[in-house]
Scaffold this motif. Structure first.
Motif, PDB file in Angstrom:
ATOM      1  N   GLN A  50      41.163 -39.305  25.197  1.00 30.48           N
ATOM      2  CA  GLN A  50      40.966 -38.576  24.508  1.00 30.48           C
ATOM      3  C   GLN A  50      42.189 -38.344  22.643  1.00 30.48           C
ATOM      4  O   GLN A  50      42.512 -37.399  22.486  1.00 30.48           O
ATOM      5  N   GLN A  51      42.324 -39.846  22.176  1.00 33.86           N
ATOM      6  CA  GLN A  51      41.878 -39.757  20.821  1.00 33.86           C
ATOM      7  C   GLN A  51      40.887 -39.721  20.300  1.00 33.86           C
ATOM      8  O   GLN A  51      39.797 -39.680  20.565  1.00 33.86           O
ATOM      9  N   THR A  52      41.226 -38.831  18.753  1.00 33.93           N
ATOM     10  CA  THR A  52      39.735 -38.719  17.997  1.00 33.93           C
ATOM     11  C   THR A  52      39.886 -39.024  16.664  1.00 33.93           C
ATOM     12  O   THR A  52      40.963 -38.725  15.972  1.00 33.93           O
ATOM     13  N   SER A  53      39.127 -39.569  16.628  1.00 37.55           N
ATOM     14  CA  SER A  53      38.530 -40.361  14.821  1.00 37.55           C
ATOM     15  C   SER A  53      37.900 -39.700  13.960  1.00 37.55           C
ATOM     16  O   SER A  53      36.954 -39.809  14.605  1.00 37.55           O
ATOM     17  N   THR A  54      38.320 -38.866  13.130  1.00 39.84           N
ATOM     18  CA  THR A  54      37.766 -38.918  12.021  1.00 39.84           C
ATOM     19  C   THR A  54      37.051 -39.196  11.075  1.00 39.84           C
ATOM     20  O   THR A  54      38.419 -39.268  10.020  1.00 39.84           O
ATOM     21  N   LEU A  55      36.073 -39.730  10.682  1.00 39.91           N
ATOM     22  CA  LEU A  55      35.773 -40.146   9.493  1.00 39.91           C
ATOM     23  C   LEU A  55      35.115 -39.249   8.234  1.00 39.91           C
ATOM     24  O   LEU A  55      33.844 -38.907   8.691  1.00 39.91           O
ATOM     25  N   VAL A  56      35.673 -39.233   7.141  1.00 37.58           N
ATOM     26  CA  VAL A  56      34.570 -37.897   5.965  1.00 37.58           C
ATOM     27  C   VAL A  56      34.334 -38.525   5.270  1.00 37.58           C
ATOM     28  O   VAL A  56      35.323 -39.565   4.569  1.00 37.58           O
ATOM     29  N   PHE A  57      33.442 -38.460   4.656  1.00 42.14           N
ATOM     30  CA  PHE A  57      32.753 -40.268   3.671  1.00 42.14           C
ATOM     31  C   PHE A  57      32.339 -39.535   2.597  1.00 42.14           C
ATOM     32  O   PHE A  57      32.733 -37.942   2.004  1.00 42.14           O
ATOM     33  N   ASN A  58      32.679 -40.311   1.043  1.00 41.12           N
ATOM     34  CA  ASN A  58      31.865 -39.889   0.060  1.00 41.12           C
ATOM     35  C   ASN A  58      31.731 -41.060  -0.887  1.00 41.12           C
ATOM     36  O   ASN A  58      31.879 -41.986  -0.555  1.00 41.12           O
ATOM     37  N   ASN A  59      31.258 -40.336  -1.586  1.00 40.78           N
ATOM     38  CA  ASN A  59      30.632 -41.380  -2.990  1.00 40.78           C
ATOM     39  C   ASN A  59      29.144 -42.093  -2.434  1.00 40.78           C
ATOM     40  O   ASN A  59      28.860 -43.285  -1.961  1.00 40.78           O
ATOM     41  N   ILE A  60      28.621 -41.232  -1.677  1.00 41.71           N
ATOM     42  CA  ILE A  60      27.518 -41.759  -1.007  1.00 41.71           C
ATOM     43  C   ILE A  60      26.615 -42.498  -1.375  1.00 41.71           C
ATOM     44  O   ILE A  60      26.036 -42.073  -2.261  1.00 41.71           O
ATOM     45  N   GLU A  61      25.661 -43.451  -0.596  1.00 45.12           N
ATOM     46  CA  GLU A  61      25.118 -44.794  -1.905  1.00 45.12           C
ATOM     47  C   GLU A  61      24.066 -44.548  -0.203  1.00 45.12           C
ATOM     48  O   GLU A  61      24.371 -45.102   0.582  1.00 45.12           O
ATOM     49  N   THR A  62      23.107 -44.901  -0.669  1.00 44.45           N
ATOM     50  CA  THR A  62      21.717 -44.964   0.739  1.00 44.45           C
ATOM     51  C   THR A  62      20.429 -46.194  -0.287  1.00 44.45           C
ATOM     52  O   THR A  62      19.531 -46.530   0.199  1.00 44.45           O
ATOM     53  N   ARG A  63      20.635 -46.342  -1.043  1.00 46.49           N
ATOM     54  CA  ARG A  63      19.941 -47.458  -1.917  1.00 46.49           C
ATOM     55  C   ARG A  63      20.460 -47.744  -3.334  1.00 46.49           C
ATOM     56  O   ARG A  63      20.930 -47.975  -3.905  1.00 46.49           O
ATOM     57  N   PHE A  64      21.020 -49.304  -2.412  1.00 47.56           N
ATOM     58  CA  PHE A  64      21.757 -50.443  -3.564  1.00 47.56           C
ATOM     59  C   PHE A  64      21.409 -51.386  -3.404  1.00 47.56           C
ATOM     60  O   PHE A  64      20.619 -52.151  -1.820  1.00 47.56           O
ATOM     61  N   PRO A  65      21.869 -52.904  -4.561  1.00 48.40           N
ATOM     62  CA  PRO A  65      21.861 -54.094  -3.284  1.00 48.40           C
ATOM     63  C   PRO A  65      22.728 -54.555  -2.457  1.00 48.40           C
ATOM     64  O   PRO A  65      23.510 -53.803  -2.823  1.00 48.40           O
ATOM     65  N   VAL A  66      21.923 -55.222  -1.614  1.00 47.58           N
ATOM     66  CA  VAL A  66      22.619 -55.750  -0.520  1.00 47.58           C
ATOM     67  C   VAL A  66      23.187 -57.422  -1.162  1.00 47.58           C
ATOM     68  O   VAL A  66      22.477 -58.023  -1.028  1.00 47.58           O
ATOM     69  N   PRO A  67      24.922 -57.785  -2.064  1.00 47.72           N
ATOM     70  CA  PRO A  67      24.516 -58.704  -1.748  1.00 47.72           C
ATOM     71  C   PRO A  67      24.700 -59.861  -0.402  1.00 47.72           C
ATOM     72  O   PRO A  67      24.717 -59.000   0.847  1.00 47.72           O
ATOM     73  N   ALA A  68      23.977 -61.186  -0.303  1.00 52.66           N
ATOM     74  CA  ALA A  68      24.090 -61.759   0.723  1.00 52.66           C
ATOM     75  C   ALA A  68      25.681 -62.086   1.006  1.00 52.66           C
ATOM     76  O   ALA A  68      24.524 -62.362   2.690  1.00 52.66           O
ATOM     77  N   ASP A  69      26.124 -61.787   0.565  1.00 53.92           N
ATOM     78  CA  ASP A  69      27.619 -61.987   2.007  1.00 53.92           C
ATOM     79  C   ASP A  69      27.799 -60.953   2.434  1.00 53.92           C
ATOM     80  O   ASP A  69      29.185 -60.780   3.217  1.00 53.92           O
TER      81      ASP A  69
END
Length: 265
Positions: A230-249
């Motif tokens: 009965q613990q609740t974890s809430t994450l609120v996101f900021n500076n959202i990106e949906t298109r970006f280069p993904v480094p190999a590592d």
């Protein structure tokens, strides 16, 4: 390292309150029953109720499928996701038990990187095969099978494209809300929200419900998890990106020679 965040998020992989159905059909059943009573014909009532139940079941399944498809469409457009987050964990009495800040990076299918920068630096990586939890304080890395870690856990739907996996969860769409900035009087600044609640069909898992909320740009704006304690974890996101280069590592872990590796796969 403070383990609270990483341990909680590992539990979310089954390593870290709402109850709204997709569409209630109780009103349809009640209306059918009332109509039968007015006709005062028991045999007609029975036949009508049987028909209503069939229609209600079909409607429920149809609506549920539509809601699931709607969420899948939103997430399928989120092939990449990177954002900063503010996390708050509260207990059943709504007391704050932990707060954190960091960055979450995901790509579909099945890859995730969780880093915290406050109150301590932590790292958790899911590479599609295994989940790596790096504890720099004790110089140890714990490795577990990703398939076992996220079994029957709704968090898997964030990056999963597998229909068999999706079929393990019930998905309902919650009432739309709005959020506004400081100029809320300007109707153009009011943002509609879409929220979906995901519940495992099999009980007994670590996560009871997962609620995903999307903003007017169809971006994942917040995430809410209710766990078995009965613990609740809430994450609120900021500076959202949906298109970006993904480094190999991005989804790999460089383990120093001095670290102990606890491989539990």
């Amino acid at each position: 390292m403070n383990k609270a965040v990483s341990v909680y998020f590992i539990s979310a992989f089954s390593i870290s309150a709402f109850s709204i159905s997709a569409l209630s059909v109780a009103g349809v059943a009640e209306a059918s029953a009332n109509a039968s009573v007015e006709l005062n014909a028991t045999n007609i009532q029975s036949a009508y109720n049987d028909s209503a139940d069939t229609v209600a079941t079909a409607t429920s399944v149809s609506e549920s499928d539509a809601v699931s498809s709607s969420l899948q469409a939103l997430l399928s457009d989120m092939k990449q996701f990177r954002a900063g987050f503010d996390q708050t964990v509260v207990d059943a009495q709504q007391n704050i038990v932990h707060e954190a800040q960091g960055t979450l990076t995901m790509t579909r299918p099945n890859k995730l990187r969780w880093e915290t920068t406050f109150p301590d630096e932590t790292l958790l990586v899911a590479d599609g095969e295994a989940v790596w939890n790096v504890d720099t304080f004790v110089e140890q890395v714990t490795v577990i099978s990703q398939s076992n870690a996220i079994k029957d856990n709704p968090i898997v739907l964030l990056t999963s494209t597998d229909e068999a996996t999706w079929s393990k969860f019930s998905i309902s769409q919650m009432s739309s809300g709005v959020s506004a900035n400081n100029t809320a009087s300007d109707i153009n600044n009011v943002r509609a929200l879409q929220s979906y609640q995901i519940t495992p069909k099999d009980e007994g898992g670590q996560i009871v419900t997962l609620t995903l909320t999307f903003n007017q740009d169809d971006e994942l704006a917040s995430l809410n998890m209710l766990d078995a304690q009965q613990q609740t974890s809430t994450l609120v996101f900021n500076n959202i990106e949906t298109r970006f280069p993904v480094p190999a590592d991005t989804f790999s872990v460089d383990i120093p020679d001095s670290f102990i590796v606890d491989d539990q796969r």
